[in-house]
Design a protein around this motif. Structure first.
Motif, mmCIF file in Angstrom:
data_model
loop_
_atom_site.group_PDB
_atom_site.id
_atom_site.type_symbol
_atom_site.label_atom_id
_atom_site.label_comp_id
_atom_site.label_asym_id
_atom_site.label_seq_id
_atom_site.Cartn_x
_atom_site.Cartn_y
_atom_site.Cartn_z
ATOM 1 N N UNK A 127 -59.781 23.937 55.622
ATOM 2 C CA UNK A 127 -61.037 24.555 56.047
ATOM 3 C C UNK A 127 -61.069 24.920 57.529
ATOM 4 N N UNK A 128 -60.461 24.046 58.345
ATOM 5 C CA UNK A 128 -60.420 24.274 59.794
ATOM 6 C C UNK A 128 -59.238 23.499 60.351
ATOM 7 N N UNK A 178 -57.293 17.958 57.799
ATOM 8 C CA UNK A 178 -56.613 16.951 56.971
ATOM 9 C C UNK A 178 -56.079 15.794 57.803
ATOM 10 N N UNK A 179 -55.746 16.033 59.050
ATOM 11 C CA UNK A 179 -55.343 14.935 59.925
ATOM 12 C C UNK A 179 -56.516 13.993 60.196
ATOM 13 N N UNK A 180 -57.721 14.545 60.186
ATOM 14 C CA UNK A 180 -58.917 13.726 60.421
ATOM 15 C C UNK A 180 -59.427 13.046 59.160
ATOM 16 N N UNK A 186 -54.043 8.331 57.973
ATOM 17 C CA UNK A 186 -52.815 7.755 58.511
ATOM 18 C C UNK A 186 -51.581 8.051 57.686
ATOM 19 N N UNK A 187 -51.766 8.412 56.420
ATOM 20 C CA UNK A 187 -50.637 8.726 55.541
ATOM 21 C C UNK A 187 -50.282 10.210 55.557
ATOM 22 N N UNK A 223 -49.033 18.739 58.810
ATOM 23 C CA UNK A 223 -49.703 19.859 58.146
ATOM 24 C C UNK A 223 -48.956 21.112 58.583
ATOM 25 N N UNK A 224 -48.283 21.751 57.624
ATOM 26 C CA UNK A 224 -47.366 22.836 57.958
ATOM 27 C C UNK A 224 -47.805 24.156 57.327
#
Length: 236
Positions: free
Chosen positions: A67-68, A72-74, A220-221, A225-226
């Motif tokens: 989405x932004x 996904x890291x957050x 954390x897992x 993100x590529x």
């Protein structure tokens, strides 16, 4: 320990790799892994390798649209709850659609997601288990925001489909997944055996490898993100 990539010979414990080298002639004889697995000794190696991989963390690749940047890291990856996901989608992205389009979307969802269409998806997350599989039949996941829980029933609504392509960006979320959590129907040893097979003969046949877990992936897992471009896809 770092999670193992199933399509790498590095996922093979040294003792098993040594046993496979002893069966080199079997791997050389056919480009098809099914033929190789007819050998009783290779069958035993597969069983031992499968048991080992179920004890380890492995790399899974989730194909989607982000989405932004940094989402996904957050937040990690949440297991699918159809109602929650669809409500989140409309709350977050509903402003892209007219009231008539929103009504069409909700009606299509209600008609399509019943019975097995719900049971097959609810509470799960799907992953490609090899980098090669990321390029196999994943186009719609990269192209249309929201995943199948959003776009699947909307194929007859071209104006809505076009808007879904404008939300977010296509990404591959690389995550650490517990081997024991991946559905038992998926044989984790096969990609690793294929990786070894390809060190013996470059034309060894590969096959799509995917699996699902029941549950979510914590931030954390999330390993990376590529862009799909890094996996050889250029038209997403």
């Amino acid at each position: 320990m770092a999670p193992l990539k199933l399509d790498s010979v590095e996922s093979l414990p040294s003792p098993l790799r040594a046993q496979m080298l002893e069966r080199r002639a079997v791997f050389e004889a056919s480009r098809w892994l099914d033929d190789v697995l007819k050998d009783p000794k290779v069958q035993m190696i597969e069983l031992e390798l499968e048991a080992y991989l179920r004890t380890r963390q492995v790399v899974g690749y989730h194909c989607t649209r982000e989405p932004e940047p940094g989402y996904f890291k957050r937040h990690g990856l949440r297991a699918l709850s159809l109602q929650e996901h669809q409500a989140w989608f409309l709350a977050t992205h509903g402003h892209h659609f007219t009231s008539e389009e929103r009504e069409k979307i909700e009606t299509a969802w209600d008609h399509y997601f019943v019975g097995q269409q719900v049971k097959a998806r609810q509470g799960t997350l799907w992953f490609c288990l090899t980098a090669e599989t990321v390029c196999d039949g994943t186009d719609a996941l990269f192209k249309y925001n929201g995943g199948e829980a959003v776009h699947k029933p909307l194929r007859d609504e071209p104006e809505i489909f076009v808007k879904l392509t404008s939300i977010g960006r296509p990404v591959v979320v690389e995550a650490s997944v517990a081997g024991r959590d991946i559905g038992p129907h998926q044989r984790l040893a096969l990609p690793a055996l294929t990786a070894f097979h390809r060190t013996i003969r470059s034309d060894a046949n590969g096959q799509p490898s995917e699996g699902r877990i029941v549950g979510s992936i914590t931030p954390g897992a999330v390993l990376a993100v590529r862009s799909p471009i890094q996996f050889g896809l250029s038209d997403v």
